[in-house]
Each structure stands twice: as structure tokens, then as C-alpha cells.
Design an enzyme around this catalytic site. Structure first.
Site, short mmCIF file in Angstrom:
data_model
loop_
_atom_site.label_atom_id
_atom_site.label_comp_id
_atom_site.label_asym_id
_atom_site.label_seq_id
_atom_site.Cartn_x
_atom_site.Cartn_y
_atom_site.Cartn_z
N LYS A 36 0.87 -1.18 0.00
CA LYS A 36 0.00 0.00 0.00
C LYS A 36 0.90 1.22 0.00
CE LYS A 36 -3.37 2.32 2.96
NZ LYS A 36 -4.16 2.17 4.21
N THR A 37 0.68 2.10 -0.97
CA THR A 37 1.52 3.28 -1.08
C THR A 37 0.70 4.46 -1.59
OG1 THR A 37 3.68 4.06 -1.84
CG2 THR A 37 2.32 2.92 -3.47
#
Length: 126
Positions: A36-37
Site C-alpha cells: 500500500k503506497t
């Protein structure tokens, strides 16, 4: 059990594609099955292309609905496997309408403007 790694950015750190390419790659190499970014306007496609596991875009700060839908659309078009939005849904004045619009943009390839029209129509039925 699947493991999702999350990139973090300090207040004084640069949020650019180079940082996210490196951070996402490191997380994947440490064993995460998903990363997740945050989305970056310039070079996000290089972030997704350089990561060997699927990337999920973090929702980030609260945006106007059309801006959030545009960000989600762009992220998926540039290689993200999906989105993980919190405040852009729950702080909307119509969370159910917003999650439906995000779903349509991410999973049905609706353009952001069409998703926003969908949001407004669903909000009006409330």
C-alpha cells in the site's frame, strides 16, 4: 496469511516516484504480498512497474470527491491493483454514494467525471 506492507513518509521527506519505487520494492523483497503506497502525479506508473507484487493506492488526505475519483482512476490506469480509501469515503457528505462511485471507477473503468455524476445522482436519492 497474506501480508500487506505500507510505505510511510515523514513530514520532511520527499514524496516522489523515486522514494516510492525504492520503498515498495524493499517491502516486497521483505516478503509482503501486497504493498500500500501513496499516489504521485509524476511517475506513479514507474512505481507500479518496478514492484514485483500488486500495489494498492492509499487514499491520503481528504480531497473533493471528483479529485479523489480522478486520483483512484489514474492510479489504476497506471498499474495499481486497487485503492484503499478511508477519509475520502467516510468524510464525504454521502459515504455510500462515494464508495459506489469509487467502485465503479476502479472496477468498471468509469471515467472520473462519470463517477462524479454517479456520486451526485446517488447522493440526491439519499
Amino acid at each position: 496469511m497474506p501480508v500487506m506492507g505500507v510505505t510511510a513518509v515523514g513530514k520532511n521527506m520527499v514524496r516522489d516516484a523515486k522514494y516510492f519505487r525504492l520503498a515498495c520494492r524493499i517491502i516486497a523483497e521483505l516478503g509482503a504480498q501486497y504493498v500500500k503506497t501513496y499516489y504521485v502525479d509524476d511517475g506513479f506508473e514507474t512505481v507500479t512497474a518496478s514492484c514485483p507484487v500488486p500495489i494498492v493506492m492509499a487514499g491520503g488526505k481528504k480531497l473533493l470527491e471528483l479529485e479523489a475519483l480522478t486520483m483512484a482512476y489514474n492510479a489504476v490506469q497506471q498499474g495499481a491493483a486497487g485503492v484503499d480509501m478511508g477519509r475520502n469515503i467516510f468524510q464525504s457528505d454521502a459515504p455510500q454514494a462515494m464508495i459506489s462511485a469509487v467502485h465503479a471507477v476502479v472496477h468498471k473503468n468509469l471515467k472520473p467525471a462519470q463517477g462524479f455524476e454517479m456520486f451526485k445522482a446517488l447522493r440526491a436519492k439519499k
